[in-house]
Scaffold this active site. Structure first.
Site, PDB file in Angstrom:
ATOM      1  N   ASN A 214      24.473  10.845  45.115  1.00 52.63           N
ATOM      2  CA  ASN A 214      25.144  10.653  46.412  1.00 52.63           C
ATOM      3  C   ASN A 214      25.673   9.233  46.549  1.00 52.63           C
ATOM      4  O   ASN A 214      26.776   9.014  47.067  1.00 52.63           O
ATOM      5  CB  ASN A 214      24.187  10.969  47.552  1.00 52.63           C
ATOM      6  CG  ASN A 214      23.826  12.442  47.637  1.00 52.63           C
ATOM      7  OD1 ASN A 214      24.611  13.301  47.250  1.00 52.63           O
ATOM      8  ND2 ASN A 214      22.638  12.735  48.139  1.00 52.63           N
ATOM      9  N   HIS A 264      16.990  14.390  45.288  1.00 50.36           N
ATOM     10  CA  HIS A 264      16.303  15.010  46.415  1.00 50.36           C
ATOM     11  C   HIS A 264      14.794  14.799  46.316  1.00 50.36           C
ATOM     12  O   HIS A 264      14.003  15.658  46.710  1.00 50.36           O
ATOM     13  CB  HIS A 264      16.640  16.501  46.517  1.00 50.36           C
ATOM     14  CG  HIS A 264      18.058  16.753  46.922  1.00 50.36           C
ATOM     15  ND1 HIS A 264      18.636  18.003  46.910  1.00 50.36           N
ATOM     16  CD2 HIS A 264      19.039  15.906  47.339  1.00 50.36           C
ATOM     17  CE1 HIS A 264      19.897  17.923  47.295  1.00 50.36           C
ATOM     18  NE2 HIS A 264      20.161  16.655  47.569  1.00 50.36           N
ATOM     19  N   TYR A 273      23.143  17.142  39.696  1.00 55.55           N
ATOM     20  CA  TYR A 273      23.375  15.837  40.292  1.00 55.55           C
ATOM     21  C   TYR A 273      23.469  14.750  39.218  1.00 55.55           C
ATOM     22  O   TYR A 273      24.230  13.790  39.360  1.00 55.55           O
ATOM     23  CB  TYR A 273      22.263  15.492  41.284  1.00 55.55           C
ATOM     24  CG  TYR A 273      22.435  16.145  42.630  1.00 55.55           C
ATOM     25  CD1 TYR A 273      23.185  15.536  43.631  1.00 55.55           C
ATOM     26  CD2 TYR A 273      21.866  17.378  42.913  1.00 55.55           C
ATOM     27  CE1 TYR A 273      23.350  16.130  44.875  1.00 55.55           C
ATOM     28  CE2 TYR A 273      22.023  17.990  44.152  1.00 55.55           C
ATOM     29  CZ  TYR A 273      22.767  17.359  45.125  1.00 55.55           C
ATOM     30  OH  TYR A 273      22.935  17.963  46.351  1.00 55.55           O
TER      31      TYR A 273
END
Length: 804
Positions: A214, A264, A273
């Site tokens: 992210n 996460h 990811y």
């Protein structure tokens, strides 16, 4: 809601003067400067270069892109709350519930559709290249979304990701591709919206939704915002905000020194990811290289090292292992009939990212990585990368360059074992096959669900044992496995048949067992691995061990107990035979019926062989359940955004039935990937090849004299064979033909402040030992004293000795 534009009215408007919609010919014509150069670089990065539009696979890919864009153009109908009738984003009750997630996703999708159209406009050979009406329509769409939903006066709803990453990335890419057709007023308004939803504060703290993949995605948004807005401050912020991604972490999101990658907080995510991190960093390094904002943090070398430390171990013949793909395993055919994102598709994307990242690495690293990629490409017979319709044109171009580079020699798959204690995973590679084990503990979730995805992944962390052959079974988990397999009979797992609800255990990795002993010890070639298993949503308890050898994996289970009032099973294997598969099953020399459905109880089985796959040996014989069946499922069963079209696959399943509410049950079997029936039978007949030293709730261990191998999972201290341990630990010993031995010890619990291990074997001297060994006594036996192991993270402590 206003009436959507008719197709005729829309074309009339888009066919009128571009000036009427504020589109001018290069309104921001500046002398070439650093920002223009960066914009040109980004344009090349997202479009690709060095490929021939008239050669396959590019000709078909470009034509398909044109067709997609044409279809989007023909159905685009700006209205209040939507840009396309099938993508309504207006949320009547904006909040963060599942319904709002869907509305925000459609807002994101609307921007993604415009980006597709912008690429069709910009790429050669699409049939829409340079089409003025298309460019005008894209600008109209961008203006509509800005005024209607994505502007500085709107609050977010649904999934934060759509507002901070998905939509702005697609928006900014479209602005780069349509730059000459956007007025300064339009561009400024779009950038103001980006500043609203992705302020500088989005990267001010490395926590929450601003870590790992992210954070890289957010930096991409900030960097492109800086390029298009000619802001040195934004570019500096983007480059500097990448630094927290680089260092190794010891908990939470990021890369670990052992090669683990977690996102996460609790989910092994190398292939999903992690792929985003790899691809995003490759793009940003390439964008900023040579500029005033180049990423120069020396810690970025950790990312380069991770190519072979973290990503390569999970790539096999072009596929990326599902055990580190999280909820992405459920993303098959979408409800709209979109492409299947299987393990090969994920692998191809990682390969293309490695090629790009190599451009910013050292020459030796780049050359080796290109060799690795060429090898993976050439060995991927099941899903050749150059035929991957899911890959972007730019990614295909990078892979094509490697494929056609005669100076690059392909590198073979490595042989060896890797343990990843920080994400409860292991990979085992042999010359003709590869395997992987997925486990769970208090730090790593059983599975991840969220956004309505991976609804039946409950038991993927309950000791699932994946395996593939070098020239066979590379589609084992790619070919509609996840929507059709029995989720209670995943290969290698021990499971209660208690019925679980969709997404049981909670979203985002919330379900984690309260156990510490998960991990093992390895010398880099063989391993002894164990998992203390507590079942999800029930009372199941079990001790499971795997001993990874040269041509086999020995699998033990003990202490299997449950009070759920349901049957408990340990699945030896569950092979996907495809839609029409009829692989012959042989049990102790007798071929079983080739009919569907078929099931049988096989009492006293010594060995089983499945043609085209491999063999299974049951030491001391066992009662085995066998079943052939054709199973039908839908991607929508496991992913709310999946296709509702039924798909069917045939399976051959072998399992041990422990009965209802078992107490102290167990199993023992040997998996032999790729073995012939004759070799399987020979292993079963050779009673001296394997000795099961212990298979109890307290210890599990085996010895293979011909390999000089001994492996033990000490769940508690005690004695197994010639080994005594004072506390829980994992031990693996390899005795070599040159009179030396390697002793590998780990503390999977990460709790031992002291440990004494005694090996009742004559040892002349200790030739090497880590600092954790505080004492060593040799002679007729070896006594090793370890100090505090609690801070080693479950890593293997390796000692070498000369035998007496």
């Amino acid at each position: 809601m206003t009436t959507p534009w008719s197709r005729r009215a829309f074309l009339r408007a888009t066919g009128s003067s571009a000036l009427a919609l504020g589109i001018t010919a290069s309104p921001q014509a500046h002398a070439a400067d650093a920002y223009d150069a960066l914009r040109a670089t980004w344009r090349t990065l997202i479009l690709g270069d060095g490929f021939s539009p008239g050669a396959e696979p590019f000709t078909s890919k470009l034509a398909g892109l044109g067709s997609s864009a044409s279809a989007l153009l023909s159905t685009m109908a700006p209205a209040s709350g939507s840009l396309w009738p099938d993508a309504v984003y207006a949320d009547p009750d904006p909040d963060t519930d599942q319904e709002s997630f869907g509305y925000s996703a459609r807002m994101n999708d609307s921007y993604t559709r415009l980006r597709t159209m912008a690429e069709a406009y910009s790429q050669p050979g699409t049939g829409l290249t340079g089409d003025t009406a298309l460019a005008t329509a894209i600008a109209t769409g961008l203006d509509h979304l800005h005024s209607d939903v994505y502007n500085e006066n709107r609050a977010t709803y649904g999934n934060w990701y759509n507002w901070q990453i998905g939509a702005p990335q697609a928006l900014l890419d479209s602005c780069v591709l349509l730059y000459e057709h956007l007025s300064s007023g339009q561009l400024d308004s779009y950038l103001k919206a980006v500043d609203h939803f992705v302020p500088d504060s989005a990267v001010s703290v490395y926590s929450g939704t601003s870590t790992g993949a992210n954070r890289v995605d957010l930096c991409r948004v900030l960097a492109l915002r800086g390029v298009l807005g000619r802001s040195s401050a934004k570019l500096s912020l983007a480059a500097n905000a990448l630094s927290p991604v680089f260092p190794y972490v010891t908990s939470g999101d990021g890369l670990y020194a052992d090669g683990s990658f977690v996102q996460h907080t609790y989910v092994p995510y190398t292939a999903s990811y992690g792929s985003v991190v790899l691809g995003g960093l490759g793009m940003l390094f390439a964008l900023l290289a040579g500029s005033a904002w180049a990423v120069t943090d020396p810690a970025r070398q950790i990312v380069f090292d991770a190519v072979e430390n973290a990503w390569a171990p999970f790539l096999y013949n072009g596929l990326a292992l599902d055990g580190v793909a999280g909820r992405a395993i459920s993303r098959g055919i979408s409800a709209a009939g979109g492409l299947q994102q299987d393990d090969h598709v994920r692998g191809h994307a990682i390969m293309a990212s490695i090629v790009l990242l190599g451009q910013g690495a050292g020459s030796a690293e780049n050359a080796r990585w290109r060799g690795l990629v060429k090898g993976w490409m050439r060995r991927d017979y099941y899903s050749p990368p150059m035929g991957d319709s899911f890959l972007s044109i730019s990614s295909l171009a990078r892979l094509k360059q490697v494929e056609g580079d005669g100076t690059v020699a392909e590198i073979a798959e490595p042989v060896g074992h890797r343990l990843f204690p920080h994400m409860a995973r292991a990979t085992h590679r042999r010359p003709t096959w590869a395997a992987a084990i997925s486990m769970a503990d208090k730090r790593i979730t059983y599975y991840e669900t969220g956004n309505g995805e991976n609804l039946h992944g409950w038991h993927t962390g309950s000791g699932m044992l994946y395996w593939w052959g070098d020239t066979y079974a590379n589609g084992q988990y790619s070919d509609a496995f996840w929507p059709t397999v029995d989720p209670y009979r995943l290969p290698g797992t021990t499971v209660s048949r208690k019925v679980l609800a969709d997404a049981a255990g909670g979203d985002w990795g919330a379900s984690r067992p309260d156990v510490n002993w998960v991990g093992g010890a390895t010398d880099g070639q063989r391993a002894a691995i164990g998992q203390y298993l507590k079942g999800l949503g029930g009372t199941l308890l079990a001790k499971k061990s795997w001993f990874c050898l040269d041509d086999a994996i020995v699998c033990l289970g003990a202490g299997i107990s449950c009070k759920d009032g349901t049957a408990v099973e340990s699945t030896v294997d569950n092979r996907n035979l495809g839609p029409t598969g009829n692989a012959a099953l042989t049990v102790d020399g007798t071929v079983q019926p080739l009919v569907y459905p078929w099931s049988a109880t096989l009492p006293g089985a010594s060995w089983v062989h499945l043609a085209g796959h491999g063999g299974y040996v049951f030491p001391g014989r066992a009662t085995v359940q066998a079943r052939r069946e054709e199973r039908t499922g839908r991607w929508s069963d496991i992913n709310k955004g999946g296709s509702t079209t039924p798909v069917s696959r045939r399976y051959l399943t072998l399992w041990a039935d422990h009965g209802t509410n078992p107490s102290g049950a167990g199993y023992a079997y040997v998996l032999m990937p790729g073995a012939s029936a004759d070799r399987t039978a020979a292993h079963a007949a050779d009673t001296g090849w394997l000795s099961v030293l212990a298979n109890t709730d307290s210890q599990q261990g085996v010895q293979v004299p011909s390999l000089g191998f001994t492996g033990v999972a000490f769940w508690f201290g005690g004695t197994v064979g010639a080994l005594d341990a004072s506390a829980p630990c994992a031990v693996m010993i390899s005795e070599r033909s040159d009179g030396t031995a390697v002793i590998c010890v780990s503390d999977p619990m990460r709790m031992q402040t002291s440990l004494t291990l005694t090996w009742r074997r004559a040892v002349a001297s200790v030739t090497s030992r880590p600092a954790t060994v505080t004492g060593a006594t040799t002679g007729s036996s070896l006594a090793l004293t370890f100090g505090d192991l609690s801070g080693t993270g479950g890593a293997t402590q390796k000692i070498t000795v000369r035998l007496g």
